[in-house]
Scaffold this motif. Structure first.
Motif, short mmCIF file in Angstrom:
data_model
loop_
_atom_site.label_atom_id
_atom_site.label_comp_id
_atom_site.label_asym_id
_atom_site.label_seq_id
_atom_site.Cartn_x
_atom_site.Cartn_y
_atom_site.Cartn_z
N SER A 189 0.89 -1.17 0.00
CA SER A 189 0.00 0.00 0.00
C SER A 189 0.92 1.21 0.00
CB SER A 189 -0.94 -0.01 1.21
OG SER A 189 -0.31 0.59 2.33
N CYS A 239 4.22 1.41 -2.02
CA CYS A 239 4.25 2.02 -3.35
C CYS A 239 2.88 2.57 -3.70
CB CYS A 239 4.66 0.99 -4.40
SG CYS A 239 3.57 -0.43 -4.48
N LEU A 272 0.47 2.47 -6.50
CA LEU A 272 0.28 1.66 -7.71
C LEU A 272 -0.31 2.45 -8.88
CD1 LEU A 272 -0.91 -1.60 -5.98
CD2 LEU A 272 1.11 -1.38 -7.43
N CYS A 295 -6.30 -5.71 -3.92
CA CYS A 295 -7.36 -5.08 -3.12
C CYS A 295 -7.26 -3.56 -3.12
CB CYS A 295 -7.29 -5.55 -1.67
SG CYS A 295 -7.47 -7.32 -1.45
N THR A 305 -10.19 2.74 -4.30
CA THR A 305 -10.69 3.97 -3.70
C THR A 305 -12.14 4.18 -4.12
OG1 THR A 305 -10.21 6.32 -3.44
CG2 THR A 305 -9.94 5.43 -5.64
N GLY A 350 -13.42 -6.22 -7.68
CA GLY A 350 -14.34 -5.33 -8.37
C GLY A 350 -15.38 -4.93 -7.35
N LEU A 408 -13.25 2.76 3.52
CA LEU A 408 -13.88 3.16 2.25
C LEU A 408 -15.39 3.39 2.40
CD1 LEU A 408 -12.77 1.88 -1.11
CD2 LEU A 408 -15.14 1.41 -0.59
N1 LIG Z 1 -15.71 -1.94 1.48
C1 LIG Z 1 -16.64 -2.30 0.60
O1 LIG Z 1 -17.85 -2.33 0.90
C2 LIG Z 1 -16.24 -2.72 -0.79
C3 LIG Z 1 -17.25 -3.22 -1.62
C4 LIG Z 1 -16.92 -3.61 -2.91
C5 LIG Z 1 -15.62 -3.52 -3.34
N2 LIG Z 1 -14.66 -3.04 -2.51
C6 LIG Z 1 -13.29 -2.94 -3.02
O2 LIG Z 1 -12.43 -3.63 -2.16
C7 LIG Z 1 -11.12 -3.05 -2.25
C8 LIG Z 1 -10.61 -2.79 -0.85
O3 LIG Z 1 -11.40 -1.78 -0.27
P1 LIG Z 1 -11.60 -1.59 1.30
O4 LIG Z 1 -13.05 -1.49 1.52
O5 LIG Z 1 -10.81 -2.57 2.04
O6 LIG Z 1 -11.03 -0.11 1.45
P2 LIG Z 1 -9.85 0.52 2.32
O7 LIG Z 1 -9.92 0.06 3.73
O8 LIG Z 1 -9.91 1.97 2.06
O9 LIG Z 1 -8.54 -0.10 1.65
C9 LIG Z 1 -8.05 0.35 0.43
C10 LIG Z 1 -6.59 -0.05 0.36
O10 LIG Z 1 -6.05 0.34 -0.89
C11 LIG Z 1 -4.81 1.01 -0.68
N3 LIG Z 1 -4.62 1.93 -1.79
C12 LIG Z 1 -5.50 2.86 -2.25
N4 LIG Z 1 -4.99 3.51 -3.30
C13 LIG Z 1 -3.76 2.97 -3.53
C14 LIG Z 1 -2.74 3.22 -4.48
N5 LIG Z 1 -2.87 4.18 -5.41
N6 LIG Z 1 -1.62 2.48 -4.43
C15 LIG Z 1 -1.46 1.53 -3.49
N7 LIG Z 1 -2.39 1.24 -2.57
C16 LIG Z 1 -3.52 1.96 -2.58
C17 LIG Z 1 -4.99 1.70 0.68
O11 LIG Z 1 -3.78 1.90 1.37
P3 LIG Z 1 -2.94 3.24 1.44
O12 LIG Z 1 -3.87 4.35 1.76
O13 LIG Z 1 -1.94 2.94 2.52
O14 LIG Z 1 -2.30 3.35 0.10
C18 LIG Z 1 -5.73 0.60 1.43
O15 LIG Z 1 -4.83 -0.35 1.94
C19 LIG Z 1 -11.27 -1.80 -3.10
O16 LIG Z 1 -10.88 -2.09 -4.43
C20 LIG Z 1 -12.76 -1.52 -3.07
O17 LIG Z 1 -13.21 -0.84 -4.20
C21 LIG Z 1 -14.93 -2.62 -1.24
#
Ligand SMILES: NC(=O)c1ccc[n+]([C@@H]2O[C@H](COP(=O)([O-])OP(=O)(O)OC[C@H]3O[C@@H](n4cnc5c(N)ncnc54)[C@H](OP(=O)(O)O)[C@@H]3O)[C@@H](O)[C@H]2O)c1
Length: 259
Positions: A38, A60, A62, A88, A91, A139, A190
């Motif tokens: 991350s 990094c 990404l 994973c 945003t 996704g 998120l």
């Molecule tokens: N939560 C939900 O209800 C849900 C539902 C459907 C899909 N999703 C998907 O599941 C995935 C994980 O989401 P989450 O809910 O676990 O959210 P989260 O807690 O905000 O985690 C997102 C992760 O992505 C990293 N990240 C974001 N932008 C990055 C970048 N440019 N380069 C490297 N790392 C990056 C963040 O770390 P840093 O800030 O340290 O970089 C963090 O570790 C996402 O793709 C989201 O769209 C989530």
């Protein structure tokens, strides 16, 4: 009963929080070697303390194409192969009031779509060195039907869906298994910003368990929870019902913007 994922070498992106963090903790505990990525080094370093011998940190951004050669080199410094990548990183931003702010759209596509392309680019040579490699990415069920305010987020996840299908088609003569994971609502950083009801909200640990179960199967799509994914898939098929009965209760827009 599934044996689970064990004794594998994995790269998990988005590992500093939410679903990626829960997956990292779960899989490290099951004797896997995990490279956790991350942008936030401090969060990753904290995570590494839990299993220093089985966890490596790769901080990094990404979505920054310029640093990708360095990321690929650092990955190759940790391992000579990858059995599995679980992408994973992601945003979410909503377009309130249909403002169509292209800068915001680009930010969302950078974080969800281009970051995924970069992930595969860095991982491909190491996946090629595994006998049965898996490339899995997050996704969202939001790409099954069009949600109001999700023009940027939903489009980026629809792009992820097409990208994964296209990679699957292109690699169909290779051993690579491509898996599209579509969660419903999971309680993470998120979604904590969301100001609407989130039906069947799950914990990150529950999501990680479902993802592992799905990855242990043979399918190419992992949807959960079923009580949300099935109705959404039905509504995606009969979209006239979605637009006529569901969408009017959700949209906040009553008139088009005049400026
Ligand atoms: N939560 C939900 O209800 C849900 C539902 C459907 C899909 N999703 C998907 O599941 C995935 C994980 O989401 P989450 O809910 O676990 O959210 P989260 O807690 O905000 O985690 C997102 C992760 O992505 C990293 N990240 C974001 N932008 C990055 C970048 N440019 N380069 C490297 N790392 C990056 C963040 O770390 P840093 O800030 O340290 O970089 C963090 O570790 C996402 O793709 C989201 O769209 C989530």
């Amino acid at each position: 009963m599934s044996q689970g994922i064990r004794d594998k070498v994995l790269w998990i992106t988005g590992a500093s929080s939410g679903i990626g963090r829960a997956l990292t903790l779960r899989l490290v505990e099951q004797n896997n070697f995990v490279i956790a990525s991350s942008r936030r080094l401090d969060a990753l370093t904290e995570l590494q303390k839990i299993a220093p011998s089985r966890l490596r940190v790769l901080d990094c951004d990404l979505s920054d194409d310029a640093v990708m050669p360095g990321v690929a080199r650092r990955l190759a410094g940790f391992t000579d192969h990858l059995d599995m990548v679980i992408a994973c990183a992601g945003t979410c931003e909503y377009d309130d009031d249909l403002q169509l702010d292209v800068t915001m759209y680009r930010r969302v596509f950078d974080g969800n779509f281009f970051a995924l392309v970069n992930t595969l680019k860095c991982a491909q040579p190491l996946l090629a060195a595994s006998r049965s490699p898996v490339f899995a990415a997050l996704g969202s069920l939001s790409s099954v039907v069009p949600f109001p305010r999700a023009e940027a987020y939903g489009s980026s996840k629809a792009a992820v869906a097409y990208f994964l299908e296209s990679v699957r088609a292109d690699t169909s003569l290779t051993p690579l298994r491509v898996v599209h994971i579509r969660p419903g609502f999971v309680d993470t950083r998120l979604t904590q910003r969301n100001d609407f009801d989130m039906p069947f909200l799950m914990t990150p640990d529950q999501a990680a368990e479902r993802i592992e179960q799905g990855l242990c199967g043979v399918g190419h799509t992992v949807d959960f929870p079923k009580r949300l994914s099935w109705p959404l898939r039905f509504l995606g098929f009969f979209s006239s019902i979605w637009f006529r009965f569901c969408v009017p209760k959700m949209t906040r827009i009553r008139t088009l913007r005049k400026n």
